[in-house]
Design an enzyme around this catalytic site. Structure first.
Site, short mmCIF file in Angstrom:
data_model
loop_
_atom_site.label_atom_id
_atom_site.label_comp_id
_atom_site.label_asym_id
_atom_site.label_seq_id
_atom_site.Cartn_x
_atom_site.Cartn_y
_atom_site.Cartn_z
CD GLN A 117 -1.13 0.16 3.72
OE1 GLN A 117 -1.38 -0.84 4.37
NE2 GLN A 117 -1.65 1.34 4.02
CB SER A 120 3.42 7.29 4.74
OG SER A 120 2.61 6.78 5.76
CD GLU A 235 -1.71 -0.46 8.05
OE1 GLU A 235 -2.35 0.59 7.87
OE2 GLU A 235 -0.50 -0.59 7.80
CD GLU A 376 1.71 9.15 20.03
OE1 GLU A 376 1.83 8.51 18.97
OE2 GLU A 376 2.44 8.98 21.01
#
Length: 408
Positions: A117, A120, A235, A376
């Site tokens: 994939q 980013s 994922e 986070e």
């Protein structure tokens, strides 16, 4: 028989038929897994005809239990095609064209085609919706230019799923499209990123005037974020949702190291303190294992929701503490490590001893709280979408992407 009427006994009977027609101890990986797919035992929560039976994903444990009882050769989905099976297959099923479903899903499961994939970017990591790789329509193709990063297995992949900016005038979440990318296309350049483990399973990928046929889009133009969410939710479930036997997996390895420890290294007091850490980690591992299994049993067929972030967050944080404890059990020997830079799929073949594998896992676990969304990000998802807490202020939500300030 209606899908909802398939019982555990029926399922065990189907596995017996699979073993009769293609036993994994007697045929190769592709033959066995191809037959498993054809009988609906690949991923039981998928629809019939696409490797499944349309039943709860919790029933997959019945398939695995029966295989464990009757075969020595066991295949690990995550080792064969981690991204393809864990993330890409559900996306193809949900958003893909009929051609994609008919021609790609079976080869994903057998491992004939490895997938990656491409999300980013250097300027868009946790805020992936801010990505800047551009796609421009030219006739029957889209021409793509940009750079992706942290792309696992790109160097071994036949197919990739790439998220791109197709309309810079729209707000960032609505101006993206999602494509199936042939990784051997002209203009696709893959470069390795070397990791602390000594491997290079991640890559940066440069896309220079790459032409993608228009019919290889997932969903419609501008719906890329919807497809990306499907991939990301699966994922997180894939990373945090693996269920091992009680006392198995990583905690089993820690227990083995503890039993084999050199007692002369510890004072009675320090041994008690370390033993308490091991026990606490065992309890936490069992709680996580049972939570994941309960969630699987309660889930119906279909894609997971934001609750999948629970297991991903817990697994990432637990894994780091668990392997840190393993290094304390090993002692000074944990300070040595055989590195070497080799481009390969992540596997355990070069780390055949328990000690070598533990050292590798300690280093690899650093990535657990980053890959698939940082811890986070997981906390934000759980706070906003599961607990219903107020969301973070988003000043750029309705602003055209081209007008959002960003670094050069």
């Amino acid at each position: 028989m209606a899908k909802h009427e398939i019982t555990e006994e029926d399922l065990r009977g189907r596995v017996a038929k699979l073993l009769e027609e293609a036993h994994p101890d007697q045929v190769d990986q592709f033959t066995f897994r191809g037959k498993q797919y054809d009988l609906g035992l690949a991923w039981v929560h998928f629809p019939e005809g696409y490797g499944g039976l349309g039943i709860s994903p919790g029933m997959q444990a019945v398939v695995m239990d029966e295989l464990h009882k009757n075969a020595k050769t066991m295949y690990d989905d995550m080792a064969i095609n981690a991204i393809g099976i864990g993330m890409c297959a559900p996306t193809v099923l949900t958003h893909g064209t009929q051609w994609m479903k008919d021609n790609l899903l079976r080869r994903i499961f057998t491992g004939e085609d490895i997938w990656c994939q491409l999300f980013s970017e250097p300027g868009a990591g946790s805020d992936v919706a801010g990505l800047s790789t551009r796609a421009v329509r030219e006739g029957d193709y889209w021409v793509v230019n940009g750079q992706k990063v942290w792309t696992s297995l790109a160097h071994m992949s036949k197919w990739g799923m790439v998220l791109v900016r197709s309309n810079p005038d729209a707000p960032k979440h609505t101006g993206m499209s999602y494509f199936l990318l042939d990784m051997q296309s002209p203009g696709v350049e893959v470069r390795p990123l070397h990791q602390i483990t000594g491997e290079a399973e991640f890559n940066e990928v440069f896309l220079n005037d790459v032409k993608i046929p228009a019919d290889r889009m997932f969903g419609r133009e501008g719906d890329g974020w919807k497809g990306a969410i499907t991939t990301l939710m699966n994922e997180r479930t894939a990373i945090g949702g693996a269920v091992s036997r009680p006392g198995g997996g990583a905690i089993g390895m820690l227990l083995d190291l503890w039993k084999a420890r050199d007692r002369k290294r510890f004072t009675p007091e320090s041994e008690i303190v370390l033993r308490d850490r091991v026990i606490k980690l065992y309890i936490e591992s069992e709680l996580l294992r049972m939570t994941v299994q309960r969630a699987k049993n309660g889930r119906k067929a279909g894609n997971p929701g934001p609750e999948g972030s629970v297991a991903k967050l817990a697994q990432a944080e637990l894994n780091k503490r668990l392997w840190e404890c393993a290094m304390d059990v090993i002692g000074a020997d944990s300070l040595t490590y055989e590195a070497g830079y080799e481009r390969r799929r992540p596997n355990f073949k070069s780390r055949e001893t328990r000690l070598a594998l533990a050292k590798y896992q300690f280093l690899r676990a650093r990535a657990n709280s980053i890959e698939g969304g940082t811890s986070e990000v997981m906390r934000n998802i759980l706070g906003e979408r599961v607990l219903g807490l107020p969301g973070e202020p988003r000043s750029d939500k309705d602003v055209p992407w081209k007008d959002i300030p960003r670094s050069a």
